[in-house]
Design a protein around this motif. Structure first.
Motif, PDB file in Angstrom:
ATOM      1  N   CYS A   1      -5.769   1.082  -4.118  1.00  8.84           N
ATOM      2  CA  CYS A   1      -6.140   1.004  -3.578  1.00  8.84           C
ATOM      3  C   CYS A   1      -7.629   1.013  -2.660  1.00  8.84           C
ATOM      4  O   CYS A   1      -7.588   1.106  -1.606  1.00  8.84           O
ATOM      5  CB  CYS A   1      -5.424   3.021  -3.104  1.00  8.84           C
TER       6      CYS A   1
ATOM      7  N   PHE B   1       0.530   6.691  -6.471  1.00  6.19           N
ATOM      8  CA  PHE B   1      -0.458   7.298  -6.602  1.00  6.19           C
ATOM      9  C   PHE B   1      -0.015   9.510  -6.554  1.00  6.19           C
ATOM     10  O   PHE B   1      -0.605  10.531  -7.114  1.00  6.19           O
ATOM     11  CB  PHE B   1      -1.751   7.654  -5.727  1.00  6.19           C
ATOM     12  N   ILE B   2       0.288   9.553  -5.558  1.00  4.38           N
ATOM     13  CA  ILE B   2       1.028  11.105  -5.179  1.00  4.38           C
ATOM     14  C   ILE B   2       2.115  10.951  -6.124  1.00  4.38           C
ATOM     15  O   ILE B   2       1.313  12.668  -7.186  1.00  4.38           O
ATOM     16  CB  ILE B   2       1.309  11.231  -3.685  1.00  4.38           C
TER      17      ILE B   2
ATOM     18  N   GLY C   1       0.753  -1.435  -0.102  1.00  2.00           N
ATOM     19  CA  GLY C   1      -0.084  -0.176   0.063  1.00  2.00           C
ATOM     20  C   GLY C   1       0.813   1.524  -0.124  1.00  2.00           C
ATOM     21  O   GLY C   1       0.130   2.334  -0.417  1.00  2.00           O
ATOM     22  N   PHE C   2       2.011   1.083   0.601  1.00  2.00           N
ATOM     23  CA  PHE C   2       2.940   2.310   0.891  1.00  2.00           C
ATOM     24  C   PHE C   2       3.416   2.625  -0.750  1.00  2.00           C
ATOM     25  O   PHE C   2       3.522   3.096  -1.295  1.00  2.00           O
ATOM     26  CB  PHE C   2       4.237   2.105   1.657  1.00  2.00           C
TER      27      PHE C   2
ATOM     28  N   SER D   1       0.427   4.297  -2.438  1.00  2.00           N
ATOM     29  CA  SER D   1       0.427   5.473  -2.145  1.00  2.00           C
ATOM     30  C   SER D   1       1.404   6.724  -3.010  1.00  2.00           C
ATOM     31  O   SER D   1       0.787   7.637  -3.911  1.00  2.00           O
ATOM     32  CB  SER D   1       0.576   5.679  -0.974  1.00  2.00           C
TER      33      SER D   1
ATOM     34  N   THR E   1      -2.421   7.391 -12.949  1.00  2.00           N
ATOM     35  CA  THR E   1      -3.578   7.774 -11.255  1.00  2.00           C
ATOM     36  C   THR E   1      -4.538   6.914 -11.191  1.00  2.00           C
ATOM     37  O   THR E   1      -5.116   6.874  -9.834  1.00  2.00           O
ATOM     38  CB  THR E   1      -3.281   9.765 -11.185  1.00  2.00           C
TER      39      THR E   1
END
Length: 336
Positions: A274, A247-248, A240-241, A244, A267
């Protein structure tokens, strides 16, 4: 190989064909039919290796409910749409590997991502059927490592997109960082951390075959116990990290010029990814027995499909439906 039964009931092998991976797929299987010795039981017709023959141009696949993924019906394409290819996305990219749009989107990372997504779908098979000690030992760790490779490829794509844009600025020192070695290093480094996590998991408190006697009244359910739930969620948390971070970065880079607009697709793919795994945790904790496996299977398949469908169809659309746009001149115009 053709297995031949002799009169004394013994077997011997006769080589009657070969696979050539360097020719078009429809010519890859080469068989010398004159060398084949057929048993009287057989109808002397070569068997298919899949449930259904490949769909011809103008038709698309429709999966059969309750059947394996290789079993499907071929139905006509909707009005106004057409399919002119028999295979999947990976075949399209390999066939058009020298075209500008494939090159511009880092084809090596694209191939790595497609292969890892293929294994993501295949790893779902480890969760189906009666659990055994071996499958219990490796199904969760294999899933975590394979998905980490896929997400690492997406992260490498995202960072490459940003650096590629920065490198176009006059006098930029970032240009020396852009290349194959950077993307390979990112994938290797991020995946290695997950391999380390899973190694510690297997060494300290590995998953094992267990029996659940509480979930369903008078029945015993054979299932896989995760061993250390802390390590299981730690592996999921690391995955997940990575998602993330990707995604950011992709979200911040979504407004780059059109030639770099793969960030937009990344994105969306990371948003789907997520969302699926954030919903997975409370759902997984609130279910018991065989339904826990169903929840995880759904999450694996839906997140894999999300990555596949959000990133690659726009490129395939240009490659297959708008080939006139797949040229350097068009890419330069989009950049300007």
């Amino acid at each position: 190989m053709n297995w031949i039964i002799s009169s004394n009931k013994s077997f011997h092998r006769m080589k009657v064909g070969r696979i050539d991976p360097w020719v078009p797929p429809d010519q890859a299987l080469i068989i010398n039919e004159d060398k084949i010795t057929w048993h009287s039981w057989f109808n002397q017709v070569q068997p298919l290796s899949i449930c259904t023959e490949s769909c011809q141009p103008g038709f698309r696949r429709k999966m059969k409910e309750g059947e394996p993924f290789c079993c499907y019906d071929c139905i006509p394409c909707p009005e106004g749409r057409i399919s002119d290819q028999k295979g999947l996305i990976l075949r399209t990219f390999i066939k058009h590997h020298s075209t500008p749009i494939v090159k511009a989107n880092n084809r090596n990372l694209s191939y790595s991502l497609l292969f890892s997504l293929l294994f993501c779908f295949l790893c779902a098979l480890l969760f189906i059927g009666r659990p055994h000690q071996l499958t219990c030992l490796f199904c969760q760790t294999a899933f975590c490592i394979i998905f980490s490779v896929a997400v690492s490829c997406v992260l490498a794509k995202t960072i490459t997109v940003v650096l590629a844009f920065m490198a176009t600025k006059p006098g930029s020192r970032v240009r020396k960082w852009v290349g194959k070695s950077l993307s390979i290093s990112i994938v290797f480094f991020c995946s290695s951390i997950q391999v380390g996590i899973c190694t510690v998991w297997l060494a300290t408190s590995p998953p094992f075959q267990d029996v659940d006697v509480h979930s369903v009244g008078d029945k015993m359910i054979v299932e896989c116990n995760e061993g250390s739930m802390t390590m299981f969620y730690f592996a999921l948390g690391y995955m997940g990290f990575l998602a993330s971070v990707s995604f950011i970065i992709a979200f911040l880079a979504r407004k780059l010029p059109n030639i770099f607009n793969e960030a937009k697709f990344i994105t969306f793919s990371m948003l789907v990814f997520c969302s699926v795994w954030l919903l997975f945790i409370p759902t997984y904790l609130s279910t018991k027995g065989k339904y826990m496996v169903a929840v995880e299977l759904f999450s694996i398949l839906s997140s894999s499909a999300g990555l596949l469908c959000c990133i690659f169809p726009p490129k395939c659309y240009i490659i297959l439906m708008k080939p006139m746009l797949n040229n350097r001149g068009h890419l330069r115009r989009r950049k300007s």
